[in-house]
Design a protein around this motif. Structure first.
Motif, short mmCIF file in Angstrom:
data_model
loop_
_atom_site.label_atom_id
_atom_site.label_comp_id
_atom_site.label_asym_id
_atom_site.label_seq_id
_atom_site.Cartn_x
_atom_site.Cartn_y
_atom_site.Cartn_z
N GLU A 1 91.07 9.45 93.05
CA GLU A 1 90.79 9.30 91.44
C GLU A 1 90.64 10.64 90.59
N PHE A 2 90.22 11.65 91.25
CA PHE A 2 89.97 13.09 90.63
C PHE A 2 90.57 13.63 90.58
N LEU A 3 91.64 13.84 91.41
CA LEU A 3 93.19 14.80 91.52
C LEU A 3 93.88 13.33 90.31
N GLU A 4 94.26 12.07 90.57
CA GLU A 4 94.88 11.97 89.96
C GLU A 4 94.67 11.66 88.51
N GLY A 5 93.09 11.99 87.80
CA GLY A 5 93.29 12.62 86.34
C GLY A 5 93.39 13.86 86.75
N LEU A 6 93.14 14.80 87.35
CA LEU A 6 94.36 16.35 87.12
C LEU A 6 95.04 15.81 87.26
N PHE A 7 96.04 15.33 87.49
CA PHE A 7 97.40 15.65 87.72
C PHE A 7 97.82 14.61 86.99
N ASP A 8 97.11 13.87 85.67
CA ASP A 8 97.27 12.40 84.45
C ASP A 8 98.67 11.99 85.65
N LEU B 1 82.41 13.93 89.77
CA LEU B 1 83.78 14.78 88.70
C LEU B 1 84.24 13.87 87.48
N GLU B 2 84.20 14.17 86.31
CA GLU B 2 85.49 13.34 85.89
C GLU B 2 86.10 14.78 85.01
N VAL B 3 87.56 14.57 84.53
CA VAL B 3 88.14 14.88 84.34
C VAL B 3 88.66 15.01 83.05
N ASN B 4 87.65 16.94 81.96
CA ASN B 4 88.14 16.56 80.22
C ASN B 4 90.23 16.32 80.04
N PRO B 5 90.19 16.18 78.74
CA PRO B 5 91.48 16.34 78.77
C PRO B 5 92.19 17.86 79.18
N ARG B 6 91.39 18.51 78.30
CA ARG B 6 91.14 20.02 78.17
C ARG B 6 92.46 20.28 79.74
N VAL C 1 90.95 28.33 75.43
CA VAL C 1 91.67 27.43 76.02
C VAL C 1 91.38 25.99 75.44
N GLY C 2 91.78 25.41 74.12
CA GLY C 2 91.80 24.72 73.49
C GLY C 2 92.98 23.98 72.61
N LYS C 3 92.55 23.43 71.71
CA LYS C 3 93.64 22.59 70.82
C LYS C 3 94.61 24.21 70.43
N GLN C 4 93.75 25.09 69.42
CA GLN C 4 94.28 25.94 68.83
C GLN C 4 95.47 26.59 69.34
N ARG D 1 93.61 18.55 82.27
CA ARG D 1 94.76 17.79 81.98
C ARG D 1 95.84 18.58 81.44
N GLU D 2 95.72 19.17 80.16
CA GLU D 2 96.66 19.91 79.55
C GLU D 2 96.80 21.24 80.47
N ALA D 3 95.74 21.66 80.55
CA ALA D 3 95.60 22.81 81.47
C ALA D 3 97.15 23.09 82.41
N VAL D 4 96.23 22.01 83.29
CA VAL D 4 97.07 22.32 84.94
C VAL D 4 98.73 21.57 84.35
N ARG D 5 98.69 20.96 83.96
CA ARG D 5 100.53 19.85 83.20
C ARG D 5 100.62 21.54 82.84
N ARG D 6 100.41 22.65 82.32
CA ARG D 6 101.28 23.53 81.45
C ARG D 6 101.26 24.52 82.70
N LEU D 7 100.35 24.99 84.38
CA LEU D 7 100.72 25.09 84.31
C LEU D 7 101.84 24.62 85.70
N ARG D 8 102.44 23.89 85.88
CA ARG D 8 103.23 23.93 86.79
C ARG D 8 104.72 24.22 86.25
N THR D 9 104.48 24.74 85.86
CA THR D 9 106.02 24.92 84.89
C THR D 9 105.76 26.58 85.69
N ARG D 10 104.61 27.00 86.43
CA ARG D 10 104.05 28.34 87.12
C ARG D 10 103.96 27.86 88.55
N PRO D 11 104.47 27.28 89.09
CA PRO D 11 103.99 26.98 90.42
C PRO D 11 102.67 27.23 91.53
N GLU D 12 103.58 28.92 91.48
CA GLU D 12 103.14 30.32 91.79
C GLU D 12 101.67 30.52 91.47
#
Length: 718
Positions: free
Chosen positions: A353-360, A271-276, A204-207, A278-289
């Protein structure tokens, strides 16, 4: 002289003279003349010394007579001429030769040059003739080629037409092919993109995210195409179905990856949240379950991690033993409870702070300590639920330890400090994570328990204070030691309450927040002061109860005075002080009047019947009145006029001065009343003026006011 030299005017046409004048007047500085002279010098340059004059002359004549056409002859002729001139120059006649044969030499030079030009042009002419022949032959070959080309074109015309039609068909097919390629490139995923979505080998990455973005873009474009007048098409339905399957695979892949990462990253305390991620969690928001299930793994891991970290902080301390374990400070209850609450607060801040970074989720600009607004977005709801679950398991060990610490306290001051500390953290948590979360409810319960323990302790102090009896053998009128200790506890509690104020409370809120504590602390002290004083005064009548009560009340009032939120209770104590001051003033007036010798006289004046002469009463007969006035005069010279030994026991000197001045004022009014009664004829005093004037103040009331140091009042009131 003139005869020998004819003048120019006499022979104006003499050629020699004209020649001389012309030669003498010539200018040899111009460039043309110089160039001509240089040319002549080159033409008549001296030859080599070995050349003989006759041979040179003969060769020159032969060269001039030779009419050959070749260039070598012309060059040879020039060489011969130069040689001849050189020979003559050797003999000294080069200049004469030049003057004599100049024209001929120049013409010979020009003739030689012309012959050279003619010979060269002849060669050119021959070459031009050859070129003309070649051009003619080329023209014949071109005509033949043109004829053959025309014949070929006529023979291949049908073939060219067929080739042109095929070329046009090829261009049309190429255009269609390019359109098909562009359509497929825009509305289908490439093999690499399909592999990035479906393959486990591609992380899971840029590609991967780029392939998902393209699939979503294909669906949007396809919806626009299917929304046209023709309606849904088969190709559009197939594209939608294919992209839907691809996106479903992509979300499943993100879900599996997030679950794995959550299990791994949740084990770390920080914990520190990397951009990858954060982006994965953002895309999973369209699938709440899927997101809810993945966050469940994160919540479970974080619960265990935070609980383990809290246990380590209590028993082991930080890395390398610093900071030290919290339970090492269990002997200091305030620090022990404060360290535990501070650790929990820090853990909540880090988790937030960790959760704010996770959900951007960007910061809302909330000031520290201000109320956070909850439920403004779905992300805030998720953050709140995750934080509640993450710190929920901390409530049990925290509650057990805090309750054990609070219930084991014997000092009411420590109990109040702990209760105040718990209330501060309770308000902080309610503003940070909300009032309905488990930790906030636990802190509220602990705060209530702590305040209950505190109120029980101060009620116990009050009951113990009421049971204390004063020492009957002690003649001191200062506040007893029990009152001093009780007031010291009250002072420290008020200092804690005042320092814990946030600064934005109104005076009414401050008074209301501390009124219950004041009632439970001050009222027993007031009751004990009055009750114990009454009991001791009954057993020891000579003991000064009023001075003792006033000293105790004044001390309690001085303890409350620095704190504005105790103004109501200060008013209650002041009312008690005023009542006791009134009683003390009455008693002091009677004592002063008795010490001054006017007690019986004043009592007789106040108690006699109407129409009964004052001189007929036993206490106010002339001899007794004379003795009373003499004693009063002596008393005016005593120190009792300035101060009273009884009032010296008052701790507040302003009260002593106030009581003494009020008593002296009443004495002055009693003396004035006595003088007025003695002067009245109906009281039947003989020589009343002599009787009053025999002793100080000689019947002059204004003089008595001056002796007392008081201002005389016209209305007779003090």
């Amino acid at each position: 002289m003139s005869a020998l030299s004819p003048s120019p005017s006499t022979h104006p046409q003499n050629p020699i003279s004209l020649r001389l004048y012309k030669v003498l007047g010539a200018n040899f500085d111009d460039d043309a003349t110089k160039q001509a002279l240089y040319t002549l010098s080159d033409l008549y340059a001296a030859p080599l010394p070995s050349t003989k004059g006759k041979e040179v002359k003969r060769d020159a004549d032969e060269a001039e007579q030779d009419d050959g056409d070749d260039t070598d002859a012309a060059v040879k002729s020039r060489s011969l001429v130069n040689t001849a001139f050189t020979a003559e120059a050797v003999n000294g006649d080069i200049a004469a030769r030049a003057r004599k044969n100049l024209r001929r030499d120049v013409e010979g030079k020009l003739a030689a040059s012309s012959r050279q030009f003619l010979k060269a042009f002849g060669e050119v002419d021959k070459q031009l003739d050859v070129l003309q022949e070649h051009i003619g032959a080329m023209r014949l070959r071109c005509d033949e080629a043109q004829t053959q080309l025309q014949e070929t074109n006529e023979a291949c015309k049908s073939l060219l037409d067929r080739a042109g039609s095929l070329r046009e068909e090829r261009q049309a097919i190429a255009t269609r092919q390019s359109i098909v390629y562009l359509f497929l490139a825009r509305f289908t995923l490439s093999d690499d993109e399909k592999e990035a979505i479906a393959s486990r080998d591609v992380p899971v990455g840029k590609q991967f995210f780029a392939a998902m973005d393209k699939a979503e873009r294909i669906r949007e474009d396809c919806r626009l195409l299917m929304a046209g007048e023709e309606g849904p098409t088969k190709a559009g339905m197939e594209i939608m179905s294919a992209t839907s399957a691809s996106l479903e695979q992509a979300h499943e892949k993100i879900f599996r990856w997030c679950c794995f990462e959550f299990r791994q990253m949740g084990r770390d305390a920080q914990l520190e949240v990397n951009p990858r991620m954060r982006e994965a969690v953002r895309r999973l928001r369209t699938r709440p379950e899927l997101l809810t299930e993945a966050l469940t793994y994160l919540s479970q891991t974080r619960q265990a991690t935070i609980l383990s970290a809290f246990t380590d902080a209590l028993t082991r301390g930080g890395p390398g033993g610093f900071p030290r374990p919290i339970e090492l400070h269990a002997h200091d209850p305030l620090r022990y409870v404060g360290d535990m609450l501070a650790w929990v607060h820090q853990a909540i801040a880090a988790e937030r702070e960790f959760l704010e970074g996770l959900f951007d989720v960007r910061g809302d600009g909330r000031m520290v300590g201000s109320v956070r607004r909850f439920g403004e977005s779905v992300e805030e709801e998720w953050i709140g639920e995750l934080m509640d679950a993450a710190v929920g398991k901390l409530c049990t060990p925290l509650k057990v330890r805090v309750q054990q610490t609070v219930r084991s306290q014997e000092s009411s001051i420590t109990s109040y400090k702990i209760a105040n500390l718990l209330q501060f953290y309770m308000l902080t948590m309610q503003r940070t994570i909300g009032e309905d979360v488990l930790l906030s409810r636990t802190l509220k319960e602990l705060t209530d328990v702590s305040y209950k323990v505190f109120f029980e302790s101060i009620e116990l102090l009050g009951r113990a204070l009421l049971r204390i009896l004063l020492d009957n053998d002690d003649t001191a009128v200062s506040p007893p030691l029990a009152i001093l200790d009780h007031a010291q506890v009250l002072r420290e509690i008020m200092v804690v309450y005042d320092s814990s104020a946030l600064g934005n409370e109104s005076p009414e809120e401050l008074r209301a927040g501390f009124s219950d504590i004041l009632d439970r602390m001050v009222d027993p002290a007031l009751e004990m002061c009055v009750a114990a004083a009454d009991k001791k005064s009954r057993l020891r009548p000579q003991w000064d109860k009023l001075v003792f009560v006033l000293n105790t009340l004044s001390y309690l009032q001085s303890v409350l005075e620095p704190f504005a939120f105790t103004s109501e209770k200060q008013g209650v104590i002041q009312a008690l002080v005023e009542g006791k001051v009134t009683q003390l003033t009455e008693e002091h007036y009677k004592n002063v009047l008795r010490d001054a010798g006017l007690g019986e006289t004043a009592a007789a004046c106040d108690s006699r019947r109407p129409n009964e002469p004052l001189s007929r009463l036993p206490a106010t007969q002339a001899p007794q009145l004379q003795n009373a006035l003499r004693k009063f005069s002596e008393w005016l010279s005593s120190p009792g006029v300035v101060h009273s030994p009884r009032l010296a026991g008052l701790a507040v000197q302003s009260l002593a001065a106030r009581v003494h001045q009020a008593a002296l004022g009443r004495v002055a009014r009693s003396y004035r009343n006595l003088c007025e009664e003695v002067r009245k004829p109906e009281n039947k005093y003989e020589a009343a003026a002599t009787l009053l004037g025999s002793e100080r103040p000689f019947g002059q009331v204004h003089l008595l006011w001056q002796i007392f140091g008081l201002q005389e009042e016209e209305d007779g009131t003090a």
